[in-house]
Design a protein around this motif. Structure first.
Motif, PDB file in Angstrom:
ATOM      1  N   PHE A 107      40.674  39.817  42.779  1.00  0.00           N
ATOM      2  CA  PHE A 107      40.763  39.033  41.618  1.00  0.00           C
ATOM      3  C   PHE A 107      39.392  38.874  41.188  1.00  0.00           C
ATOM      4  O   PHE A 107      38.761  37.724  41.249  1.00  0.00           O
ATOM      5  CB  PHE A 107      41.393  37.831  41.753  1.00  0.00           C
ATOM      6  CG  PHE A 107      42.827  37.857  42.152  1.00  0.00           C
ATOM      7  CD1 PHE A 107      43.207  37.540  43.643  1.00  0.00           C
ATOM      8  CD2 PHE A 107      43.724  38.280  41.512  1.00  0.00           C
ATOM      9  CE1 PHE A 107      44.238  37.541  44.078  1.00  0.00           C
ATOM     10  CE2 PHE A 107      45.135  38.438  41.978  1.00  0.00           C
ATOM     11  CZ  PHE A 107      45.603  38.182  43.515  1.00  0.00           C
ATOM     12  N   PRO A 108      38.828  39.476  40.064  1.00  0.00           N
ATOM     13  CA  PRO A 108      37.837  39.364  39.136  1.00  0.00           C
ATOM     14  C   PRO A 108      37.571  38.078  38.789  1.00  0.00           C
ATOM     15  O   PRO A 108      36.658  37.289  38.539  1.00  0.00           O
ATOM     16  CB  PRO A 108      37.484  40.385  38.321  1.00  0.00           C
ATOM     17  CG  PRO A 108      38.484  41.353  38.715  1.00  0.00           C
ATOM     18  CD  PRO A 108      39.567  40.634  39.638  1.00  0.00           C
ATOM     19  N   SER A 109      38.765  37.309  38.261  1.00  0.00           N
ATOM     20  CA  SER A 109      38.825  36.240  37.558  1.00  0.00           C
ATOM     21  C   SER A 109      38.491  34.856  38.554  1.00  0.00           C
ATOM     22  O   SER A 109      38.100  33.924  38.103  1.00  0.00           O
ATOM     23  CB  SER A 109      40.379  35.869  36.966  1.00  0.00           C
ATOM     24  OG  SER A 109      41.262  36.209  37.837  1.00  0.00           O
ATOM     25  N   TYR A 111      35.714  34.719  40.083  1.00  0.00           N
ATOM     26  CA  TYR A 111      34.391  34.607  39.960  1.00  0.00           C
ATOM     27  C   TYR A 111      33.893  33.963  38.502  1.00  0.00           C
ATOM     28  O   TYR A 111      34.390  34.621  37.766  1.00  0.00           O
ATOM     29  CB  TYR A 111      33.349  35.965  40.285  1.00  0.00           C
ATOM     30  CG  TYR A 111      33.834  36.460  41.841  1.00  0.00           C
ATOM     31  CD1 TYR A 111      35.040  36.997  42.177  1.00  0.00           C
ATOM     32  CD2 TYR A 111      33.156  35.775  42.719  1.00  0.00           C
ATOM     33  CE1 TYR A 111      35.214  37.382  43.287  1.00  0.00           C
ATOM     34  CE2 TYR A 111      33.434  36.072  44.319  1.00  0.00           C
ATOM     35  CZ  TYR A 111      34.269  36.833  44.272  1.00  0.00           C
ATOM     36  OH  TYR A 111      34.713  37.122  45.815  1.00  0.00           O
ATOM     37  N   ASN A 112      33.091  33.025  38.586  1.00  0.00           N
ATOM     38  CA  ASN A 112      32.493  32.378  37.374  1.00  0.00           C
ATOM     39  C   ASN A 112      31.364  33.037  36.723  1.00  0.00           C
ATOM     40  O   ASN A 112      31.173  32.889  35.431  1.00  0.00           O
ATOM     41  CB  ASN A 112      32.369  30.883  37.551  1.00  0.00           C
ATOM     42  CG  ASN A 112      33.750  30.273  37.813  1.00  0.00           C
ATOM     43  OD1 ASN A 112      34.765  30.462  37.244  1.00  0.00           O
ATOM     44  ND2 ASN A 112      33.514  29.271  38.650  1.00  0.00           N
ATOM     45  N   TRP A 114      28.578  36.177  36.404  1.00  0.00           N
ATOM     46  CA  TRP A 114      28.137  37.747  36.327  1.00  0.00           C
ATOM     47  C   TRP A 114      27.213  38.237  36.078  1.00  0.00           C
ATOM     48  O   TRP A 114      26.545  37.846  35.141  1.00  0.00           O
ATOM     49  CB  TRP A 114      29.564  38.420  35.456  1.00  0.00           C
ATOM     50  CG  TRP A 114      30.797  38.220  35.971  1.00  0.00           C
ATOM     51  CD1 TRP A 114      31.711  37.213  35.901  1.00  0.00           C
ATOM     52  CD2 TRP A 114      31.681  39.083  36.827  1.00  0.00           C
ATOM     53  NE1 TRP A 114      33.042  37.401  36.662  1.00  0.00           N
ATOM     54  CE2 TRP A 114      32.914  38.700  37.217  1.00  0.00           C
ATOM     55  CE3 TRP A 114      31.345  40.423  37.460  1.00  0.00           C
ATOM     56  CZ2 TRP A 114      33.924  39.236  37.943  1.00  0.00           C
ATOM     57  CZ3 TRP A 114      32.334  41.095  38.003  1.00  0.00           C
ATOM     58  CH2 TRP A 114      33.710  40.656  38.390  1.00  0.00           C
TER      59      TRP A 114
END
Length: 124
Positions: A107-109, A111-112, A114
């Motif tokens: 789930f990339p979401s 992580y806050n 980048w």
């Protein structure tokens, strides 16, 4: 200040190696869980590996397990991705991510934060 800066991308022939680095600010590094994702042209973002920066425990996507190694240097607030036995299908922009509450390559979401990404190109 939230900041993630990747480096180390480039072009390499199949079978070669590259090491990516991600320098993180104190705030982002101390959020414990960090990861590498990648995105190839026309494809969805794919999780590569994640790590608990406190314990050092890591998880890998099946496509890279045994070839890639995620690691960290806590003294330098730096995350690494050692990539060996590279294949043309590893070609992508690689992103460093931080700020999740758990170690996830799904789930990339989660992580806050980048980084800006670094290009990796593997030729056959």
């Amino acid at each position: 200040q939230v900041q993630l800066v990747e480096s180390g991308g480039g072009s390499v022939q199949a079978g070669g190696s590259l090491r990516l680095s991600c320098a993180a600010s104190d705030y982002t590094y101390n959020r414990y869980y960090m990861a590498w994702f990648r995105q190839a042209p026309g494809k969805a973002c794919e999780g590569v590996a994640c790590i608990d920066t406190r314990a050092g425990s890591a998880r890998y996507a099946a496509s890279v397990a045994g070839r890639f190694t995620i690691s960290r240097d806590n003294a330098k607030n730096t995350l690494y991705l050692q990539m060996n036995s590279l294949k043309p299908e590893d070609t992508a922009v690689y992103y460093c991510a931080a700020g999740a509450d758990y170690c996830s390559t799904t789930f990339p979401s989660a992580y806050n934060y980048w980084g800006q990404g670094t290009q990796v190109t593997v030729s056959s």
